[in-house]
Write a protein that holds these residues in place. Structure first.
Motif, PDB file in Angstrom:
ATOM      1  N   LEU A  89      36.430 105.613  27.041  1.00 41.07           N
ATOM      2  CA  LEU A  89      37.314 106.672  26.539  1.00 41.07           C
ATOM      3  C   LEU A  89      36.731 107.349  25.295  1.00 41.07           C
ATOM      4  O   LEU A  89      36.868 108.554  25.118  1.00 41.07           O
ATOM      5  CB  LEU A  89      38.700 106.109  26.242  1.00 41.07           C
ATOM      6  N   GLN A  90      36.086 106.579  24.443  1.00 38.77           N
ATOM      7  CA  GLN A  90      35.491 107.138  23.228  1.00 38.77           C
ATOM      8  C   GLN A  90      34.352 108.096  23.569  1.00 38.77           C
ATOM      9  O   GLN A  90      34.197 109.140  22.946  1.00 38.77           O
ATOM     10  CB  GLN A  90      34.982 106.008  22.325  1.00 38.77           C
ATOM     11  N   LEU A  91      33.562 107.730  24.554  1.00 42.11           N
ATOM     12  CA  LEU A  91      32.419 108.566  24.936  1.00 42.11           C
ATOM     13  C   LEU A  91      32.823 109.702  25.865  1.00 42.11           C
ATOM     14  O   LEU A  91      32.008 110.576  26.150  1.00 42.11           O
ATOM     15  CB  LEU A  91      31.340 107.714  25.622  1.00 42.11           C
ATOM     16  N   SER A  92      34.042 109.678  26.367  1.00 47.39           N
ATOM     17  CA  SER A  92      34.533 110.696  27.301  1.00 47.39           C
ATOM     18  C   SER A  92      33.635 110.836  28.526  1.00 47.39           C
ATOM     19  O   SER A  92      33.489 111.914  29.087  1.00 47.39           O
ATOM     20  CB  SER A  92      34.651 112.053  26.591  1.00 47.39           C
ATOM     21  N   ALA A  93      33.015 109.746  28.907  1.00 53.87           N
ATOM     22  CA  ALA A  93      32.160 109.698  30.106  1.00 53.87           C
ATOM     23  C   ALA A  93      31.083 110.773  30.101  1.00 53.87           C
ATOM     24  O   ALA A  93      30.710 111.276  31.142  1.00 53.87           O
ATOM     25  CB  ALA A  93      33.017 109.796  31.365  1.00 53.87           C
ATOM     26  N   THR A  94      30.572 111.119  28.919  1.00 55.53           N
ATOM     27  CA  THR A  94      29.566 112.168  28.846  1.00 55.53           C
ATOM     28  C   THR A  94      28.151 111.633  28.976  1.00 55.53           C
ATOM     29  O   THR A  94      27.268 112.345  29.412  1.00 55.53           O
ATOM     30  CB  THR A  94      29.679 112.929  27.509  1.00 55.53           C
ATOM     31  N   ASN A  95      27.917 110.408  28.579  1.00 53.54           N
ATOM     32  CA  ASN A  95      26.569 109.873  28.580  1.00 53.54           C
ATOM     33  C   ASN A  95      26.612 108.444  29.127  1.00 53.54           C
ATOM     34  O   ASN A  95      26.926 107.496  28.404  1.00 53.54           O
ATOM     35  CB  ASN A  95      26.011 109.899  27.153  1.00 53.54           C
ATOM     36  N   TRP A  96      26.258 108.271  30.393  1.00 56.54           N
ATOM     37  CA  TRP A  96      26.360 106.960  31.033  1.00 56.54           C
ATOM     38  C   TRP A  96      25.352 105.974  30.493  1.00 56.54           C
ATOM     39  O   TRP A  96      25.621 104.781  30.437  1.00 56.54           O
ATOM     40  CB  TRP A  96      26.249 107.106  32.549  1.00 56.54           C
ATOM     41  N   PHE A  97      24.183 106.471  30.089  1.00 55.50           N
ATOM     42  CA  PHE A  97      23.195 105.553  29.505  1.00 55.50           C
ATOM     43  C   PHE A  97      23.716 105.006  28.181  1.00 55.50           C
ATOM     44  O   PHE A  97      23.602 103.809  27.914  1.00 55.50           O
ATOM     45  CB  PHE A  97      21.845 106.244  29.303  1.00 55.50           C
ATOM     46  N   LEU A  98      24.305 105.865  27.371  1.00 56.20           N
ATOM     47  CA  LEU A  98      24.870 105.417  26.097  1.00 56.20           C
ATOM     48  C   LEU A  98      26.048 104.466  26.338  1.00 56.20           C
ATOM     49  O   LEU A  98      26.199 103.473  25.621  1.00 56.20           O
ATOM     50  CB  LEU A  98      25.310 106.624  25.259  1.00 56.20           C
ATOM     51  N   PHE A  99      26.862 104.742  27.371  1.00 58.35           N
ATOM     52  CA  PHE A  99      27.934 103.819  27.728  1.00 58.35           C
ATOM     53  C   PHE A  99      27.358 102.447  28.056  1.00 58.35           C
ATOM     54  O   PHE A  99      27.856 101.419  27.593  1.00 58.35           O
ATOM     55  CB  PHE A  99      28.756 104.337  28.917  1.00 58.35           C
ATOM     56  N   ALA A 100      26.319 102.412  28.885  1.00 58.03           N
ATOM     57  CA  ALA A 100      25.703 101.140  29.279  1.00 58.03           C
ATOM     58  C   ALA A 100      25.133 100.413  28.059  1.00 58.03           C
ATOM     59  O   ALA A 100      25.269  99.187  27.941  1.00 58.03           O
ATOM     60  CB  ALA A 100      24.616 101.378  30.315  1.00 58.03           C
ATOM     61  N   LEU A 101      24.530 101.153  27.156  1.00 59.24           N
ATOM     62  CA  LEU A 101      23.961 100.556  25.948  1.00 59.24           C
ATOM     63  C   LEU A 101      25.055  99.980  25.049  1.00 59.24           C
ATOM     64  O   LEU A 101      24.938  98.854  24.549  1.00 59.24           O
ATOM     65  CB  LEU A 101      23.142 101.607  25.192  1.00 59.24           C
ATOM     66  N   TYR A 102      26.137 100.717  24.864  1.00 61.03           N
ATOM     67  CA  TYR A 102      27.262 100.210  24.066  1.00 61.03           C
ATOM     68  C   TYR A 102      27.931  99.020  24.760  1.00 61.03           C
ATOM     69  O   TYR A 102      28.320  98.056  24.097  1.00 61.03           O
ATOM     70  CB  TYR A 102      28.297 101.304  23.819  1.00 61.03           C
ATOM     71  N   ALA A 103      28.072  99.090  26.064  1.00 61.71           N
ATOM     72  CA  ALA A 103      28.671  97.981  26.812  1.00 61.71           C
ATOM     73  C   ALA A 103      27.796  96.731  26.687  1.00 61.71           C
ATOM     74  O   ALA A 103      28.306  95.622  26.518  1.00 61.71           O
ATOM     75  CB  ALA A 103      28.860  98.367  28.272  1.00 61.71           C
ATOM     76  N   PHE A 104      26.480  96.912  26.735  1.00 58.19           N
ATOM     77  CA  PHE A 104      25.554  95.792  26.546  1.00 58.19           C
ATOM     78  C   PHE A 104      25.717  95.205  25.143  1.00 58.19           C
ATOM     79  O   PHE A 104      25.782  93.983  24.977  1.00 58.19           O
ATOM     80  CB  PHE A 104      24.111  96.264  26.763  1.00 58.19           C
TER      81      PHE A 104
END
Length: 183
Positions: A89-104
């Motif tokens: 929700l914070q990233l608004s699904a704009t950058n999936w690589f960044l989502f994966a990095l934050y999730a990691f």
């Protein structure tokens, strides 16, 4: 488009795997192989491995020996699911690589937190993985890279200094050096 419910389910599954890492790390067991009851050794069926759902359906007990299953399992799974949704929700699904990095990164912090609570130690491997993720994030976020890295470096040192002083003064009785390394 992925919906938050999908991200939550993904977080539950990853949280289940994080529990495996937390329980098996430094025990001589590999991360591969079937999961089993920690008390009786019964190998778990696929339907006993559904994150949170199996725990609730089995009322927190092993189907083989009726021994209590730790609340750590559903708490780590739920926490990871919720944190993944918050990142999404914070990233608004704009950058999936960044989502994966934050999730990691959040996953590593989950392992560190629960492992530290269980064993009163923070393994170096997870600190190094956390630092590596922290060094990669600035390259994929907006803005100048080097000021962010410099700020992270000095911020880390300033955060670690009081912890180091507490560790040094108490000779490790008040907190461990892993907290200093993590900071």
């Amino acid at each position: 488009m992925f919906y938050p419910s999908f991200i939550f389910i993904l977080g539950l599954i990853i949280g289940s795997f994080l529990n495996v890492v937390i329980y098996r790390y430094n025990t001589g067991r590999t991360l591969s192989g079937r999961s089993g009851c920690m008390t009786c050794g019964k190998k778990l069926s696929w339907y006993e491995l559904l994150p949170v759902v199996s725990f609730l359906l089995q009322r927190g007990r092993c189907r083989g020996c009726c021994c209590k299953i730790s609340w750590q399992y559903p708490l780590v799974e739920l926490s990871t699911g919720l944190l993944f949704v918050l990142i999404y929700l914070q990233l608004s699904a704009t950058n999936w690589f960044l989502f994966a990095l934050y999730a990691f990164t959040v996953s590593i912090l989950m392992i560190i937190t629960v492992y530290d609570l269980r064993h009163q130690i923070i393994p170096d491997l997870f600190v190094f993985l956390f630092v590596l993720a922290g060094l990669i994030v600035p390259f994929f976020s907006t803005g100048l890279i080097f000021p962010k890295l410099a700020l992270a470096f000095w911020g880390g040192l300033l955060t670690a200094l009081p912890l180091f002083l507490l560790w040094a003064v108490s000779r490790g009785r008040w907190l461990g050096f892993g907290d200093v390394k993590l900071a």
